[in-house]
Design an enzyme around this catalytic site. Structure first.
Site, PDB file in Angstrom:
ATOM      1  N   LYS A 149      -4.498 -19.239   9.517  1.00  0.00           N
ATOM      2  CA  LYS A 149      -5.215 -19.226  10.046  1.00  0.00           C
ATOM      3  C   LYS A 149      -6.467 -18.219   9.964  1.00  0.00           C
ATOM      4  O   LYS A 149      -6.349 -17.264   9.487  1.00  0.00           O
ATOM      5  CB  LYS A 149      -4.352 -18.559  11.108  1.00  0.00           C
ATOM      6  N   LYS A 199      -8.574 -16.623  20.939  1.00  0.00           N
ATOM      7  CA  LYS A 199      -8.339 -16.228  22.316  1.00  0.00           C
ATOM      8  C   LYS A 199      -9.223 -16.435  22.862  1.00  0.00           C
ATOM      9  O   LYS A 199      -8.543 -15.104  23.466  1.00  0.00           O
ATOM     10  CB  LYS A 199      -7.144 -14.690  21.518  1.00  0.00           C
ATOM     11  N   ASP A 232     -12.096 -15.643  29.133  1.00  0.00           N
ATOM     12  CA  ASP A 232     -13.101 -15.191  30.328  1.00  0.00           C
ATOM     13  C   ASP A 232     -13.381 -15.757  31.487  1.00  0.00           C
ATOM     14  O   ASP A 232     -12.361 -16.804  31.653  1.00  0.00           O
ATOM     15  CB  ASP A 232     -14.697 -15.385  29.427  1.00  0.00           C
ATOM     16  N   THR A 248       2.519 -10.522  20.739  1.00  0.00           N
ATOM     17  CA  THR A 248       3.720 -10.328  20.354  1.00  0.00           C
ATOM     18  C   THR A 248       4.229  -8.648  19.626  1.00  0.00           C
ATOM     19  O   THR A 248       5.198  -8.481  20.139  1.00  0.00           O
ATOM     20  CB  THR A 248       4.433 -11.084  19.005  1.00  0.00           C
ATOM     21  N   ARG A 267       1.015 -10.491   7.519  1.00  0.00           N
ATOM     22  CA  ARG A 267       1.233  -9.130   6.165  1.00  0.00           C
ATOM     23  C   ARG A 267       2.052  -9.901   5.550  1.00  0.00           C
ATOM     24  O   ARG A 267       2.072  -9.164   4.082  1.00  0.00           O
ATOM     25  CB  ARG A 267       0.570  -7.616   7.013  1.00  0.00           C
TER      26      ARG A 267
HETATM   27  O1  C5P Z   1       0.198 -10.044   9.785  1.00  0.00           O
HETATM   28  P1  C5P Z   1       1.593 -10.316  10.733  1.00  0.00           P
HETATM   29  O2  C5P Z   1       2.312 -11.480  11.024  1.00  0.00           O
HETATM   30  O3  C5P Z   1       1.419  -9.338  11.954  1.00  0.00           O
HETATM   31  O4  C5P Z   1      -0.041 -11.322  11.706  1.00  0.00           O
HETATM   32  C1  C5P Z   1       0.298 -12.527  12.964  1.00  0.00           C
HETATM   33  C2  C5P Z   1      -0.570 -12.664  13.332  1.00  0.00           C
HETATM   34  O5  C5P Z   1      -0.275 -13.443  14.388  1.00  0.00           O
HETATM   35  C3  C5P Z   1      -2.250 -11.709  13.365  1.00  0.00           C
HETATM   36  O6  C5P Z   1      -3.224 -12.236  13.055  1.00  0.00           O
HETATM   37  C4  C5P Z   1      -2.185 -11.438  14.898  1.00  0.00           C
HETATM   38  O7  C5P Z   1      -3.652 -11.674  15.809  1.00  0.00           O
HETATM   39  C5  C5P Z   1      -1.420 -12.853  15.550  1.00  0.00           C
HETATM   40  N1  C5P Z   1      -1.106 -12.730  16.519  1.00  0.00           N
HETATM   41  C6  C5P Z   1       0.234 -11.635  17.129  1.00  0.00           C
HETATM   42  N2  C5P Z   1       0.407 -12.177  18.572  1.00  0.00           N
HETATM   43  C7  C5P Z   1      -0.004 -13.279  19.605  1.00  0.00           C
HETATM   44  C8  C5P Z   1      -0.978 -13.793  19.082  1.00  0.00           C
HETATM   45  C9  C5P Z   1      -1.322 -13.948  17.811  1.00  0.00           C
HETATM   46  O8  C5P Z   1       0.460 -11.041  16.596  1.00  0.00           O
HETATM   47  N3  C5P Z   1       0.739 -13.494  20.417  1.00  0.00           N
END
Ligand code: C5P
Length: 232
Positions: A32, A61, A64, A119, A211
């Site tokens: 991603k 994402k 607009d 999330t 992460r």
């Molecule tokens: O580090 P972590 O596992 O929390 O990363 C989650 C990834 O998913 C991040 O890049 C975040 O921008 C993305 N994301 C999210 N929740 C969403 C859409 C995308 O955490 N609803």
């Protein structure tokens, strides 16, 4: 459609990203690319990563007015991503615009999915900050249905919401789920979280893991753990 683990490459430079990818040797990954890396490097990073044999979910994402999103998607359609997204909060009309933009180049288009509620958002912040008073599961299911009505392929949501979304939108409607944490891992800024095994149990199609893999002492081991808990 196969289940897959998508690694969130949330790096601020190409160098950091490529150094991270070197650890995986010849493995073919689904990666991603979000705003941080895309804005730091420009669109060429997508082609570079595709040329290495990986798949790309371009997570910008968009949100607009419909015309701007349509025209932006038209530009993005030539970049070569396998999956991309918008915010469902932009309305059905905006999502239809996004789809129209992606399809206008008459090539095989990437999967198009919509973010329901991030999330990192919980019931309290949704009520207080956004003045949305319905239960978060209902809001997410409603946004998912709007996404389906607009003709998109699926949504980004929490694994906690997958069962409800599949029951409302059908089992083939794709669910891409971030908010993944190992049972003993740090939660950070996420709110609606689940383990890879629970995401599998609840029927998620793709998990997005940042992460817990990128910051792990051994990222390859953490990735393989996700694959064995979620895919195998
Ligand atoms: O580090 P972590 O596992 O929390 O990363 C989650 C990834 O998913 C991040 O890049 C975040 O921008 C993305 N994301 C999210 N929740 C969403 C859409 C995308 O955490 N609803």
């Amino acid at each position: 459609m196969g289940k897959d683990v998508i690694i969130a490459c949330d790096f601020s430079s190409k160098e950091d990203c490529l150094n991270f990818l070197k650890k995986f040797k010849d493995e073919s990954l689904f990666l991603k690319i979000g705003m941080e890396l895309f804005y730091a490097t420009g669109p060429s990073i997508v082609k570079e990563i595709k040329d290495m044999g990986h798949k790309v979910f371009l997570d910008l994402k968009l949100h607009d007015i419909p015309n701007t999103v349509m025209k932006s998607m038209k530009v993005l359609s030539s970049i070569g991503a396998d999956m991309t997204n918008v915010h469902a909060g932009g309305t059905i009309k905006m999502m239809q615009g996004a789809l129209k933009g992606l399809e206008s180049e008459n090539k095989q288009r990437p999967l198009l999915i919509a973010v329901t509620q991030l999330t990192s958002t919980d019931q309290e912040s949704m009520q207080k900050d956004l003045l949305i008073n319905s239960p978060i599961e209902d809001v997410v299911a409603h946004y998912a249905l709007n996404t389906k009505k607009a003709g998109l392929d699926g949504v980004v949501c929490s694994p906690l919401e997958v069962e409800k979304i599949k029951s409302v939108c059908g089992k083939d409607f794709i669910t891409v789920t971030p908010g993944i944490r190992f049972a003993d891992g740090e939660v950070g800024d996420q709110a609606r979280i689940a383990t890879p095994a629970n995401a599998k149990k609840w029927g998620s199609d793709y998990i997005v893991v940042g992460r817990p893999i990128t910051q792990a002492e051994d990222p390859v081991k953490a990735y393989k753990q996700c694959v064995s808990d979620f895919v195998d």
